[in-house]
Design an enzyme around this catalytic site. Structure first.
Site, PDB file in Angstrom:
ATOM      1  N   ILE A  17       0.825  -1.201   0.000  1.00  0.00           N
ATOM      2  CA  ILE A  17       0.000   0.000   0.000  1.00  0.00           C
ATOM      3  C   ILE A  17       0.862   1.254   0.000  1.00  0.00           C
ATOM      4  O   ILE A  17       0.582   2.216  -0.719  1.00  0.00           O
ATOM      5  CB  ILE A  17      -0.951  -0.005   1.214  1.00  0.00           C
ATOM      6  CG1 ILE A  17      -1.985  -1.118   1.070  1.00  0.00           C
ATOM      7  CG2 ILE A  17      -1.642   1.344   1.366  1.00  0.00           C
ATOM      8  CD1 ILE A  17      -2.848  -1.319   2.307  1.00  0.00           C
ATOM      9  N   ASP A  60      14.586   1.643  10.933  1.00  0.00           N
ATOM     10  CA  ASP A  60      13.627   0.935  11.769  1.00  0.00           C
ATOM     11  C   ASP A  60      12.833   1.945  12.588  1.00  0.00           C
ATOM     12  O   ASP A  60      13.410   2.766  13.307  1.00  0.00           O
ATOM     13  CB  ASP A  60      14.375  -0.027  12.698  1.00  0.00           C
ATOM     14  CG  ASP A  60      13.450  -0.997  13.416  1.00  0.00           C
ATOM     15  OD1 ASP A  60      12.250  -0.695  13.557  1.00  0.00           O
ATOM     16  OD2 ASP A  60      13.944  -2.056  13.850  1.00  0.00           O
ATOM     17  N   ASN A  87       1.928   4.629   7.178  1.00  0.00           N
ATOM     18  CA  ASN A  87       1.473   3.388   6.565  1.00  0.00           C
ATOM     19  C   ASN A  87       2.188   2.153   7.112  1.00  0.00           C
ATOM     20  O   ASN A  87       1.599   1.072   7.137  1.00  0.00           O
ATOM     21  CB  ASN A  87       1.673   3.460   5.050  1.00  0.00           C
ATOM     22  CG  ASN A  87       1.524   2.112   4.389  1.00  0.00           C
ATOM     23  OD1 ASN A  87       0.418   1.602   4.213  1.00  0.00           O
ATOM     24  ND2 ASN A  87       2.654   1.500   4.029  1.00  0.00           N
ATOM     25  N   TYR A 151      -2.422  -7.237  16.743  1.00  0.00           N
ATOM     26  CA  TYR A 151      -2.490  -6.360  15.573  1.00  0.00           C
ATOM     27  C   TYR A 151      -3.764  -5.518  15.601  1.00  0.00           C
ATOM     28  O   TYR A 151      -3.734  -4.305  15.374  1.00  0.00           O
ATOM     29  CB  TYR A 151      -2.441  -7.206  14.304  1.00  0.00           C
ATOM     30  CG  TYR A 151      -2.674  -6.433  13.033  1.00  0.00           C
ATOM     31  CD1 TYR A 151      -1.662  -5.676  12.457  1.00  0.00           C
ATOM     32  CD2 TYR A 151      -3.919  -6.466  12.407  1.00  0.00           C
ATOM     33  CE1 TYR A 151      -1.882  -4.963  11.286  1.00  0.00           C
ATOM     34  CE2 TYR A 151      -4.147  -5.760  11.238  1.00  0.00           C
ATOM     35  CZ  TYR A 151      -3.127  -5.003  10.685  1.00  0.00           C
ATOM     36  OH  TYR A 151      -3.360  -4.293   9.528  1.00  0.00           O
ATOM     37  N   LYS A 155      -4.257  -1.318  15.853  1.00  0.00           N
ATOM     38  CA  LYS A 155      -4.972  -0.507  14.870  1.00  0.00           C
ATOM     39  C   LYS A 155      -6.153   0.222  15.507  1.00  0.00           C
ATOM     40  O   LYS A 155      -6.526   1.318  15.082  1.00  0.00           O
ATOM     41  CB  LYS A 155      -5.439  -1.383  13.709  1.00  0.00           C
ATOM     42  CG  LYS A 155      -4.285  -1.901  12.840  1.00  0.00           C
ATOM     43  CD  LYS A 155      -3.474  -0.755  12.245  1.00  0.00           C
ATOM     44  CE  LYS A 155      -2.462  -1.262  11.235  1.00  0.00           C
ATOM     45  NZ  LYS A 155      -1.697  -0.164  10.614  1.00  0.00           N
ATOM     46  N   THR A 187      -1.323  -7.363  -1.230  1.00  0.00           N
ATOM     47  CA  THR A 187       0.044  -6.865  -1.276  1.00  0.00           C
ATOM     48  C   THR A 187       1.022  -8.022  -1.451  1.00  0.00           C
ATOM     49  O   THR A 187       0.667  -9.190  -1.278  1.00  0.00           O
ATOM     50  CB  THR A 187       0.397  -6.125   0.025  1.00  0.00           C
ATOM     51  OG1 THR A 187       0.357  -7.062   1.121  1.00  0.00           O
ATOM     52  CG2 THR A 187      -0.600  -5.007   0.297  1.00  0.00           C
TER      53      THR A 187
END
Length: 258
Positions: A17, A60, A87, A151, A155, A187
């Site tokens: 993305i 990083d 992103n 995860y 988000k 992706t």
């Protein structure tokens, strides 16, 4: 061109993305700061976009010095910074049984805290340009899958950050902060992850309609097309908004009929 003369920093833009967003930004007249961990892939993107339109930083985001390095690179190379696209993300499976303290902390560090600290570092320059921040989240922010626990939490936290700063920074600094929550996107890394999970090489061609009513999942270029609106002046004073990009309702979706 919708982004003429703007300078836009896109984290995680060596692949997926982020790469698609950087590519579309250049097509719309911007210059971009590319960022990622994959040197070979990043150099390929920089070569495609051109040295006059892009610069690459391999760093990083867990390193405390990285936000300053990214902002300084934008200023030293192009003389200004108009927008930041957060992103970069780490996508890794975990659930209530497998999530360790170290894993959870790293997930939050990469997916949430790094975005905050980059906004913090860039803010004086974004204020000068009355610029914008676009955070790239996930539909998993609303609750997530059982095996995407950490995860999904990261988000969800990013979404709250967007809502909070979207109000505070626009009121105080004139900087807009918005977020896109993509659904399932095809992706390079997603293709690789699913193959590592034992799915066939062409798994994305075999999706049942309950997962992909269109019989395909989103392309990174489709996310990039939507991103341009939030980075361009045409989005006006809109701030603190979160928009889902998926092919079915995320909340309250009716189960597929058998």
């Amino acid at each position: 061109m919708r982004l003429a003369d703007k300078v836009i920093l896109v984290t995680g833009s060596c692949t997926g993305i982020g790469k698609a967003i950087a590519r579309r930004c250049v097509q719309e007249g911007a210059r971009v700061v590319l960022h990622g961990l994959e040197t070979e892939w990043g150099e390929a993107v920089r070569e495609e976009l051109g040295a006059d339109k892009s610069v690459l930083v391999i760093a990083d985001l867990q390193d405390e010095a990285t936000p300053a390095l990214l902002v300084r690179t934008a200023l030293d190379t192009f003389g200004r910074l108009d927008a930041v696209v957060n992103n970069a993300a780490w996508v890794a499976s975990s659930n209530i049984h497998t999530t360790t303290p170290a894993f959870f902390r790293q997930m939050l560090e990469v997916n949430t805290l790094s975005a905050f600290f980059l906004i913090q570092e860039a803010l004086p320059h974004l204020k000068e340009r009355r610029g914008a921040v676009l955070n790239i989240g996930s539909v998993n922010a609303w609750c997530g899958e059982p095996d995407l626990l950490a995860y999904s939490v990261s988000k969800g936290a990013l979404m709250t950050l967007t809502r909070n700063l979207g109000d505070a920074l626009f009121r105080e600094e004139g900087v807009r902060v918005n977020q896109i929550n993509p659904g399932w996107v095809l992706t390079e890394k997603e293709i690789q992850r699913k193959q590592e999970h034992g799915m066939p090489v062409n798994w994305y061609e075999l999706l049942p309609p309950e997962y992909a009513p269109s019989r395909r999942i989103l392309d990174p270029a489709e996310i990039a097309a939507a991103a341009i609106y939030w980075l361009a002046d045409e989005s006006g004073p809109v701030s603190g908004q979160v928009v889902e990009l998926e092919q079915y309702p995320v909340i309250g979706r009716n189960p597929p009929k058998k």
